[in-house]
Write an enzyme that holds these catalytic residues in place. Structure first.
Site: not given
Ligand code: GLC
Length: 470
Positions: A88, A151, A204
């Site tokens: 996004r 993330s 995230d």
């Molecule tokens: C995966 C990623 C992590 C993220 C999570 C939620 O575990 O490694 O960095 O925060 O997904 O999206």
């Protein structure tokens, strides 16, 4: 044992062999409170190890976020929110009263982006967002300032730099592990003629925490139960032995646990079934993210598919029939399980649609559909109960905080959409935390927090770097 008394797993009309197989599944998938307590203990130990040193199972990523927003800050900020399924691009306007308005555009990550061209794909999407709104800055203007939610696990070296540790959630883009993801993004933006400066990069979970904190001073944790799963919380810097920088005035730092990796490599403590092991073995990252593989949306459909085939192969389901679709890995989307768990129609017509139309298996009996529903409930319920391991371990890490109101900001498709996930999770957490303290906890949906939080991060980083320069 729960399953004996649990009517949901007594399949009306089932043969003795079918019922026996469902009982065996319930036995494997329903995790007792005692077992959860033991796992919480080990999780806590691993958190401590991760706060003491690098390169451990739980990475306990230090975000360099040592501030909290007050909610009174104002301004417009650009944000990029790169998740496991979507990207996004946003322009967020903080209203100075804990609220925000956003202009945003969502792009689904293409297979090519996931395997090859990720950062160029991101840059093109940013370009589209700016051009569609005539927001592209003039060549003579200062570089665009951006907050970046990334993330995936990074070793964060400053508020706006961090090297990728490994890919998760099905991404496998070569040439990125070990490199600074902010540089990769800024370089890709330059390739499309956009001069940008990433003011801050965060998980995230950290962004979700910041978005919640902008509106609510009691926010202490940001949690994602989506394509993947992870959480961040504010830790006391005195408890972070591996932190070598100066102690921040706030004495706190947001830490992203990277909890999806719990029990990775060792596979010693989580209640694995053969269906989990099969998934893991065939995944892009065997023996990695094994906690995530039992909890998050990317994987649960595949766990259920393995169970369905295991039953079909014994002619205990669908009379042994399958289809090309059902035989293909990842063909069962977790959203089908949500729909199945919710189907209360007398002939389970939603499940019939899924089995016969979506999965293309020619015929199903009512008993088949009842078993399918039981599988969806079992897989989802185990996810909700296991999710509490990380929550309880983190909430009890700083017990004094539980003596006053505390908000846990949650987001992600599992939390939002999986029937019963929220209820079972909350109920299970309540069994591990004294009632007086549990009453102080508020679980709240921080919808799209990772986008707004990236803007809050850009705001905080800009504000504090300006203050430091004075
Ligand atoms: C995966 C990623 C992590 C993220 C999570 C939620 O575990 O490694 O960095 O925060 O997904 O999206």
């Amino acid at each position: 044992m729960l399953h004996n008394s649990d009517a949901r797993f007594r399949i009306e009309g089932a043969s003795a062999a079918q019922q026996q197989a469902v009982d065996a599944l319930a036995q494997q998938f329903l995790v007792s409170d005692e077992r959860l307590a033991a796992i919480v203990k080990e999780f806590r130990r691993r958190m401590e190890v991760g706060l003491a040193a690098d390169c451990t199972m739980l990475k306990m990523v230090l975000s360099h976020v040592v501030w909290r927003p007050t909610g009174r800050e104002t301004g417009s900020y650009f944000a990029i929110d790169l998740g496991g399924t979507n990207l996004r691009v946003l322009r967020v306007t903080l209203d100075g009263a804990g609220g925000a308005t956003t202009e945003h555009q969502k792009f689904v990550l293409t297979e090519d982006a996931k395997r090859r061209t990720l950062f160029d794909f991101v840059a093109q999407c940013v370009e589209t967002f700016l051009d569609d709104r005539s927001l592209r800055p003039a060549a003579s203007a200062p570089p665009l300032s951006i907050g970046f939610t990334f993330s995936y696990p990074i070793d964060q070296t400053s508020i706006n730099s961090g090297t990728l540790l490994y890919w998760t959630k099905g991404l496998d883009v070569p040439g990125c592990v070990g490199r600074d993801v902010v540089r990769l993004l800024e370089d890709a933006l330059l390739r499309v003629g956009l001069r940008a400066r990433v003011a801050g990069v965060a998980s995230d979970t950290v962004s979700t925490l910041l978005a919640a904190a902008y509106a609510d001073p009691a926010a202490q944790m940001g949690v994602i139960f989506g394509t993947g799963t992870n959480a961040a919380y504010y830790e006391d810097v005195a408890a972070i032995a591996k932190w070598k920088g100066p102690d921040p005035p706030s004495r706190e730092m947001a830490v992203s646990i990277e909890w999806g990796a719990f029990d990775s490599d060792e596979l010693a403590i989580l209640p694995y079934t053969p269906h989990d092991i099969k998934l893991d073995r065939k995944s892009l990252n065997p023996r990695r993210q094994v906690y995530e593989k039992m909890i998050s949306g990317m994987y649960l459909g595949e766990v259920a598919r393995n169970v369905v085939l295991w039953l079909a192969d014994q002619r205990l389901l669908l009379d042994g029939r399958s289809s090309d679709v059902l035989n293909a890995m990842w063909s069962v989307d977790t959203s089908y399980l949500s729909a199945a768990a919710l189907d209360d129609s007398p002939d389970l017509s939603e499940i019939r649609e899924i089995i016969e139309k979506t999965l293309n298996v020619p015929m199903s009996t009512l008993v088949d559909r009842r078993i399918f529903k039981a599988i969806a409930i079992l897989v989802g319920e185990r996810a909700a109960r296991l999710s509490t391991v990380g929550l309880v371990a983190t909430l009890t890490k700083r017990p004094a905080l539980l003596d006053r109101p505390l908000t846990v900001a949650m987001d992600g498709s599992m939390y939002e959409h999986y029937p019963g996930f929220d209820r079972i999770m909350t109920e299970t957490v309540s069994r591990f935390i004294p009632a007086r303290q549990f009453a102080n906890i508020r679980f709240s949906l921080a919808k799209d927090g990772s986008g707004i939080g990236a803007a809050v991060l850009a705001m905080l980083a800009t504000q504090h770097s300006a203050a430091a320069a004075q």
